[in-house]
Design a protein around this motif. Structure first.
Motif, PDB file in Angstrom:
ATOM      1  N   ASP A 224      31.036  25.953  32.905  1.00 49.08           N
ATOM      2  CA  ASP A 224      30.182  26.811  33.722  1.00 49.08           C
ATOM      3  C   ASP A 224      30.872  28.126  34.077  1.00 49.08           C
ATOM      4  OD1 ASP A 224      28.134  24.915  33.736  1.00 49.08           O
ATOM      5  OD2 ASP A 224      29.025  23.864  35.448  1.00 49.08           O
ATOM      6  N   LYS A 225      32.208  28.109  34.187  1.00 45.67           N
ATOM      7  CA  LYS A 225      32.962  29.311  34.538  1.00 45.67           C
ATOM      8  C   LYS A 225      33.262  30.186  33.318  1.00 45.67           C
ATOM      9  CE  LYS A 225      35.207  26.913  38.383  1.00 45.67           C
ATOM     10  NZ  LYS A 225      36.489  26.414  38.934  1.00 45.67           N
ATOM     11  N   MET A 226      33.273  29.570  32.135  1.00 45.49           N
ATOM     12  CA  MET A 226      33.586  30.300  30.899  1.00 45.49           C
ATOM     13  C   MET A 226      32.531  29.974  29.840  1.00 45.49           C
ATOM     14  SD  MET A 226      37.757  29.657  30.892  1.00 45.49           S
ATOM     15  CE  MET A 226      37.719  29.446  29.121  1.00 45.49           C
ATOM     16  N   PRO A 227      31.269  30.322  30.069  1.00 46.48           N
ATOM     17  CA  PRO A 227      30.219  29.939  29.108  1.00 46.48           C
ATOM     18  C   PRO A 227      30.380  30.595  27.747  1.00 46.48           C
ATOM     19  CG  PRO A 227      29.360  31.456  30.737  1.00 46.48           C
ATOM     20  CD  PRO A 227      30.720  31.045  31.228  1.00 46.48           C
ATOM     21  N   GLU A 228      31.094  31.732  27.695  1.00 42.76           N
ATOM     22  CA  GLU A 228      31.276  32.426  26.424  1.00 42.76           C
ATOM     23  C   GLU A 228      32.531  31.964  25.675  1.00 42.76           C
ATOM     24  OE1 GLU A 228      33.582  34.920  29.380  1.00 42.76           O
ATOM     25  OE2 GLU A 228      32.050  33.373  29.309  1.00 42.76           O
ATOM     26  N   ALA A 229      33.220  30.944  26.208  1.00 45.33           N
ATOM     27  CA  ALA A 229      34.439  30.445  25.566  1.00 45.33           C
ATOM     28  C   ALA A 229      34.100  29.604  24.341  1.00 45.33           C
ATOM     29  CB  ALA A 229      35.243  29.612  26.552  1.00 45.33           C
ATOM     30  N   LYS A 230      34.961  29.689  23.339  1.00 43.70           N
ATOM     31  CA  LYS A 230      34.846  28.869  22.132  1.00 43.70           C
ATOM     32  C   LYS A 230      36.214  28.298  21.802  1.00 43.70           C
ATOM     33  CE  LYS A 230      30.743  29.047  19.866  1.00 43.70           C
ATOM     34  NZ  LYS A 230      30.082  27.912  19.184  1.00 43.70           N
ATOM     35  N   LEU A 231      36.251  26.996  21.546  1.00 44.53           N
ATOM     36  CA  LEU A 231      37.467  26.324  21.118  1.00 44.53           C
ATOM     37  C   LEU A 231      37.372  26.064  19.623  1.00 44.53           C
ATOM     38  CD1 LEU A 231      40.146  24.832  21.656  1.00 44.53           C
ATOM     39  CD2 LEU A 231      38.791  22.810  22.284  1.00 44.53           C
ATOM     40  N   LEU A 232      38.269  26.660  18.852  1.00 47.47           N
ATOM     41  CA  LEU A 232      38.277  26.499  17.401  1.00 47.47           C
ATOM     42  C   LEU A 232      39.319  25.446  17.033  1.00 47.47           C
ATOM     43  CD1 LEU A 232      38.189  30.266  16.303  1.00 47.47           C
ATOM     44  CD2 LEU A 232      36.349  28.821  17.212  1.00 47.47           C
ATOM     45  N   LEU A 233      38.871  24.368  16.422  1.00 48.60           N
ATOM     46  CA  LEU A 233      39.758  23.274  16.035  1.00 48.60           C
ATOM     47  C   LEU A 233      39.841  23.221  14.516  1.00 48.60           C
ATOM     48  CD1 LEU A 233      38.571  20.531  18.549  1.00 48.60           C
ATOM     49  CD2 LEU A 233      40.499  22.121  18.779  1.00 48.60           C
ATOM     50  N   ALA A 234      40.969  23.656  13.984  1.00 47.10           N
ATOM     51  CA  ALA A 234      41.177  23.679  12.536  1.00 47.10           C
ATOM     52  C   ALA A 234      42.000  22.463  12.134  1.00 47.10           C
ATOM     53  CB  ALA A 234      41.896  24.959  12.125  1.00 47.10           C
ATOM     54  N   GLY A 235      41.462  21.652  11.238  1.00 47.57           N
ATOM     55  CA  GLY A 235      42.180  20.476  10.785  1.00 47.57           C
ATOM     56  C   GLY A 235      41.244  19.311  10.539  1.00 47.57           C
ATOM     57  N   ARG A 236      41.799  18.288   9.930  1.00 47.68           N
ATOM     58  CA  ARG A 236      41.066  17.048   9.685  1.00 47.68           C
ATOM     59  C   ARG A 236      41.893  15.890  10.213  1.00 47.68           C
ATOM     60  NH1 ARG A 236      39.836  18.541   3.453  1.00 47.68           N
ATOM     61  NH2 ARG A 236      42.040  18.020   3.355  1.00 47.68           N
ATOM     62  N   GLY A 237      41.333  14.698  10.164  1.00 49.78           N
ATOM     63  CA  GLY A 237      42.098  13.541  10.589  1.00 49.78           C
ATOM     64  C   GLY A 237      41.225  12.402  11.065  1.00 49.78           C
ATOM     65  N   SER A 238      41.863  11.274  11.291  1.00 47.28           N
ATOM     66  CA  SER A 238      41.144  10.040  11.592  1.00 47.28           C
ATOM     67  C   SER A 238      40.397  10.089  12.923  1.00 47.28           C
ATOM     68  CB  SER A 238      42.124   8.864  11.597  1.00 47.28           C
ATOM     69  OG  SER A 238      43.149   9.067  12.564  1.00 47.28           O
ATOM     70  N   LEU A 239      40.794  10.942  13.840  1.00 50.53           N
ATOM     71  CA  LEU A 239      40.157  10.980  15.161  1.00 50.53           C
ATOM     72  C   LEU A 239      39.150  12.121  15.305  1.00 50.53           C
ATOM     73  CD1 LEU A 239      43.163  10.158  17.537  1.00 50.53           C
ATOM     74  CD2 LEU A 239      41.495   8.603  16.503  1.00 50.53           C
ATOM     75  N   GLN A 240      38.815  12.772  14.209  1.00 48.24           N
ATOM     76  CA  GLN A 240      37.925  13.920  14.314  1.00 48.24           C
ATOM     77  C   GLN A 240      36.540  13.536  14.833  1.00 48.24           C
ATOM     78  OE1 GLN A 240      37.865  16.459  10.884  1.00 48.24           O
ATOM     79  NE2 GLN A 240      36.027  17.551  11.517  1.00 48.24           N
ATOM     80  N   GLU A 241      35.974  12.477  14.300  1.00 44.02           N
ATOM     81  CA  GLU A 241      34.629  12.061  14.734  1.00 44.02           C
ATOM     82  C   GLU A 241      34.639  11.595  16.180  1.00 44.02           C
ATOM     83  OE1 GLU A 241      31.736  12.623  13.266  1.00 44.02           O
ATOM     84  OE2 GLU A 241      33.030  13.735  11.888  1.00 44.02           O
ATOM     85  N   GLN A 242      35.694  10.945  16.580  1.00 44.69           N
ATOM     86  CA  GLN A 242      35.821  10.512  17.976  1.00 44.69           C
ATOM     87  C   GLN A 242      35.835  11.729  18.898  1.00 44.69           C
ATOM     88  OE1 GLN A 242      38.813   7.446  18.749  1.00 44.69           O
ATOM     89  NE2 GLN A 242      39.368   8.478  20.649  1.00 44.69           N
ATOM     90  N   CYS A 243      36.483  12.794  18.473  1.00 38.31           N
ATOM     91  CA  CYS A 243      36.520  14.017  19.278  1.00 38.31           C
ATOM     92  C   CYS A 243      35.146  14.693  19.321  1.00 38.31           C
ATOM     93  CB  CYS A 243      37.575  14.978  18.719  1.00 38.31           C
ATOM     94  SG  CYS A 243      39.281  14.458  19.036  1.00 38.31           S
ATOM     95  N   ARG A 244      34.425  14.645  18.226  1.00 39.05           N
ATOM     96  CA  ARG A 244      33.058  15.179  18.219  1.00 39.05           C
ATOM     97  C   ARG A 244      32.188  14.439  19.236  1.00 39.05           C
ATOM     98  NH1 ARG A 244      31.447  18.405  13.814  1.00 39.05           N
ATOM     99  NH2 ARG A 244      32.858  18.366  12.004  1.00 39.05           N
ATOM    100  N   GLU A 245      32.326  13.120  19.240  1.00 36.98           N
ATOM    101  CA  GLU A 245      31.529  12.309  20.160  1.00 36.98           C
ATOM    102  C   GLU A 245      31.893  12.609  21.608  1.00 36.98           C
ATOM    103  OE1 GLU A 245      32.200   8.321  18.939  1.00 36.98           O
ATOM    104  OE2 GLU A 245      31.250   8.577  16.962  1.00 36.98           O
ATOM    105  N   LEU A 246      33.171  12.827  21.878  1.00 32.60           N
ATOM    106  CA  LEU A 246      33.593  13.154  23.236  1.00 32.60           C
ATOM    107  C   LEU A 246      33.023  14.513  23.662  1.00 32.60           C
ATOM    108  CD1 LEU A 246      35.308  12.514  25.746  1.00 32.60           C
ATOM    109  CD2 LEU A 246      37.230  13.672  24.613  1.00 32.60           C
ATOM    110  N   ALA A 247      33.025  15.480  22.753  1.00 35.79           N
ATOM    111  CA  ALA A 247      32.469  16.798  23.058  1.00 35.79           C
ATOM    112  C   ALA A 247      30.987  16.697  23.419  1.00 35.79           C
ATOM    113  CB  ALA A 247      32.676  17.736  21.878  1.00 35.79           C
ATOM    114  N   ILE A 248      30.245  15.872  22.687  1.00 34.52           N
ATOM    115  CA  ILE A 248      28.819  15.671  22.975  1.00 34.52           C
ATOM    116  C   ILE A 248      28.653  14.995  24.334  1.00 34.52           C
ATOM    117  CG2 ILE A 248      26.749  14.423  22.254  1.00 34.52           C
ATOM    118  CD1 ILE A 248      27.755  14.797  19.332  1.00 34.52           C
ATOM    119  N   GLN A 249      29.471  13.982  24.566  1.00 29.91           N
ATOM    120  CA  GLN A 249      29.405  13.225  25.825  1.00 29.91           C
ATOM    121  C   GLN A 249      29.654  14.135  27.030  1.00 29.91           C
ATOM    122  OE1 GLN A 249      32.066   9.819  25.935  1.00 29.91           O
ATOM    123  NE2 GLN A 249      32.292  10.016  28.145  1.00 29.91           N
ATOM    124  N   LEU A 250      30.583  15.083  26.886  1.00 34.41           N
ATOM    125  CA  LEU A 250      30.942  15.973  27.991  1.00 34.41           C
ATOM    126  C   LEU A 250      30.113  17.253  28.017  1.00 34.41           C
ATOM    127  CD1 LEU A 250      34.845  15.619  27.900  1.00 34.41           C
ATOM    128  CD2 LEU A 250      33.227  14.457  29.414  1.00 34.41           C
TER     129      LEU A 250
END
Length: 387
Positions: A224-250
């Motif tokens: 809410d304080k930084m609505p124009e912020a973007k986090l760029l995550l470059a890379g692959r790995g076994s936990l990538q989908e888990q991180c996607r799900e956490l982003a959706i959840q939050l």
């Protein structure tokens, strides 16, 4: 006979990422360059490549097969130097080269970050410390890339022929450099970002050590304080989908771009505002050095590699690995105060000059030269003592 060097690591992309300049230098010195690792990448400056079934886990049966293959390769090829990297590559190569070393081959091991370190789990100390200390006895040159590991090896009585400290693997300052405001605007436009967005970047494999979850949770506190912020995550790995799900959840999925594997980091990093890293363990991270060379301040978790590079309050901020609130507050500060970002970025650029590829190459050449100038070739008279 042409002199030969074998580079060994767990996976072949380790060499593509970190060691091509060294391999090129050996070729220019007239040496034959071989590589042994898991993978089928085609690497430049390599005369021969061996695909071994090395696994990161020390308890995998494939490592026994890899050891036997590596031992046969070393015996057949009669190398002047074996230079090994990564924990399992370092273990298997030094074990496999014991007989060759008695016959004249020189063995070098670069520790890219001991798994035993200040604050490491007891299990790490029980498993890795005795192994590294024992194998130092069959190592002619042990190279460390941060001060903590160097001091640990010296104080711990690691009986390698010599123990050295070099400044990492070297950052290519001709590729990573600050952009002017106009250059940054154009670079962002090419990737569909705007000049008004606050861009944070983290280039790392999605695994437990890289701790992406901390960044996602910190961003969620700021959405809410930084609505124009973007986090760029470059890379692959076994936990990538888990991180996607956490982003959706939050509720921050729209503020995170999962970029996958990228070979254009030299364009992506300089266009950003801040570099972030949440990793639990680092030797001396190249992604942070590349960001500093690009003139970015850094917000990162406290570990030996980050502590060596980041001067608290001068080139960035260090927070404890589980402290989401502190991580978020440091990001908010850099978001709100452009002058602070600029000052820290300039300090980071100045500090990282000591870790340039040119400096590291010179340090390595000085370490290699005494081992390259042996007058006699290895004398491979095989007997039952060759193990």
């Amino acid at each position: 006979m042409k002199r030969k060097i074998l580079f060994c690591a767990t996976v072949d992309y380790h060499f593509k990422a970190f060691h091509l300049p060294v391999m090129e230098w050996f070729r220019k010195q007239g040496w034959e360059v071989h590589v042994a690792a898991h993978g089928e990448l085609e690497l430049p400056y390599v005369d021969r490549k061996f695909n071994l079934p090395i696994q990161r886990s020390p308890i995998r049966a494939d490592n026994v097969k890899a050891y036997r293959m590596l031992k046969a390769i070393i015996r057949e090829e009669q190398y002047n130097i074996v230079h090994c990297h990564t924990p399992m590559g370092g273990v298997l190569a030094r074990l496999a080269a014991r007989g060759a070393r008695r016959l004249g081959t020189k063995v070098i091991y670069t520790a890219h970050g001991f798994h035993f370190y200040k604050g490491a789990p007891l299990a790490n100390w029980l498993m890795y410390y005795p192994v590294e200390k024992l194998l130092a006895g069959v190592t002619d040159s042990l190279i460390t890339i941060n001060g903590e590991d160097y001091r640990r090896a010296i104080a711990g009585g690691f009986r390698a022929g010599a123990v050295h400290h070099v400044h990492g693997v070297g950052v290519r300052t001709e590729l990573f450099a600050p952009l002017s405001a106009e250059e940054k605007r154009k670079a962002r436009s090419a990737f569909n970002y705007t000049a008004q967005q606050f861009l944070m970047i983290y280039a790392a494999e999605f695994n437990a050590n890289k701790n992406h979850e901390l960044l996602i949770r910190a961003l969620a506190k700021l959405k809410d304080k930084m609505p124009e912020a973007k986090l760029l995550l470059a890379g692959r790995g076994s936990l990538q989908e888990q991180c996607r799900e956490l982003a959706i959840q939050l509720g921050v999925e729209s503020q995170i771009d999962f970029l996958g594997y990228r070979d254009d980091l030299k364009e992506l990093i300089p266009m950003c505002d801040v570099s972030v890293s949440a990793s639990l363990r680092e030797g001396l991270p190249l992604n942070i050095m590349e960001a500093m060379a690009s003139g970015l301040p850094v917000v990162a978790t406290r570990n030996r590699g980050h502590e060596e590079l980041i001067a608290e309050g001068a080139t960035g901020f260090l927070v404890e690995p589980g402290d989401v609130d502190s991580f978020a507050s440091r990001l908010l500060l850099l978001h709100r105060f452009r002058e602070t970002r600029a000052r820290m970025g300039a300090s980071a650029l100045e500090r990282v000059k000591g870790y340039s590829l040119e400096r590291v190459q010179e340090e390595l050449r000085e370490l290699y030269k005494p081992l390259m100038e042996v007058k006699d070739e290895p004398s491979y008279q095989y007997s039952r003592s060759y193990i």
